[in-house]
Design a protein around this motif. Structure first.
Motif, PDB file in Angstrom:
ATOM      1  N   ARG A   1      -1.346   2.509 -11.216  1.00 27.65           N
ATOM      2  CA  ARG A   1      -0.615   2.583  -9.937  1.00 27.65           C
ATOM      3  C   ARG A   1       0.759   3.219 -10.116  1.00 27.65           C
TER       4      ARG A   1
ATOM      5  N   SER B   1       0.464   2.417  -4.282  1.00 25.15           N
ATOM      6  CA  SER B   1      -0.353   1.225  -3.980  1.00 25.15           C
ATOM      7  C   SER B   1       0.447  -0.048  -4.233  1.00 25.15           C
TER       8      SER B   1
ATOM      9  N   LYS C   1       2.243  -3.590  -4.058  1.00 27.71           N
ATOM     10  CA  LYS C   1       1.792  -4.911  -3.654  1.00 27.71           C
ATOM     11  C   LYS C   1       3.017  -5.823  -3.473  1.00 27.71           C
TER      12      LYS C   1
ATOM     13  N   GLY D   1       0.794  -1.222   0.000  1.00 25.40           N
ATOM     14  CA  GLY D   1       0.000   0.000   0.000  1.00 25.40           C
ATOM     15  C   GLY D   1       0.826   1.271   0.000  1.00 25.40           C
TER      16      GLY D   1
END
Length: 126
Positions: free
Chosen positions: A66, A84, A86, A14
């Motif tokens: 993103r 964001s 991951k 995040g």
């Protein structure tokens, strides 16, 4: 042209990171520049690319929305803003410059004939 990637590190899922690719030698401002990444045990894959005049950029589906690629030709630097993040974004990220390619061609066909920098490690923890 010689490339130096930096900005990698450890970040929680995040979170955000910004990678930089600084160039020296050559006429960098005329080169298409891309980012690729290679995760442990996996093949290198395309991430994003930007044309020399910033008019065209191209992204892998996995990062579209993103990640943002940009460049400052006055500073001979290309950036990759990653938001964001991951865990699956964990990889060594490489930048590459090619005067004869386009952003889309680089994304579809790769950049084996370009000038590659050393990688910078991005680790995303869950």
């Amino acid at each position: 042209v010689q490339l130096q990637a930096s900005g990698g590190g450890l970040v929680q899922a995040g979170g955000s990171l910004r990678l930089s690719c600084a160039a020296s030698g050559g006429t960098f401002k005329t080169y298409t520049v891309g980012w690729f990444r290679q995760a442990p045990g996996k093949e290198r894959e395309f991430v994003a690319a930007i044309s020399w005049n910033r008019e065209n950029s191209y992204y892998a589906d996995s990062v579209e929305g993103r990640f943002t690629i940009s460049r400052n030709n006055a500073k001979n630097t290309v950036y990759l803003e990653m938001n964001s993040l991951k865990p699956e974004d964990t990889a060594v990220y490489y930048c590459v410059a090619d005067p004869l390619s386009t952003a889309q061609v680089m994304g579809v066909l790769g950049a084996d004939s370009g000038s590659w920098g050393q990688g910078t490690l991005v680790t995303v923890s869950s």
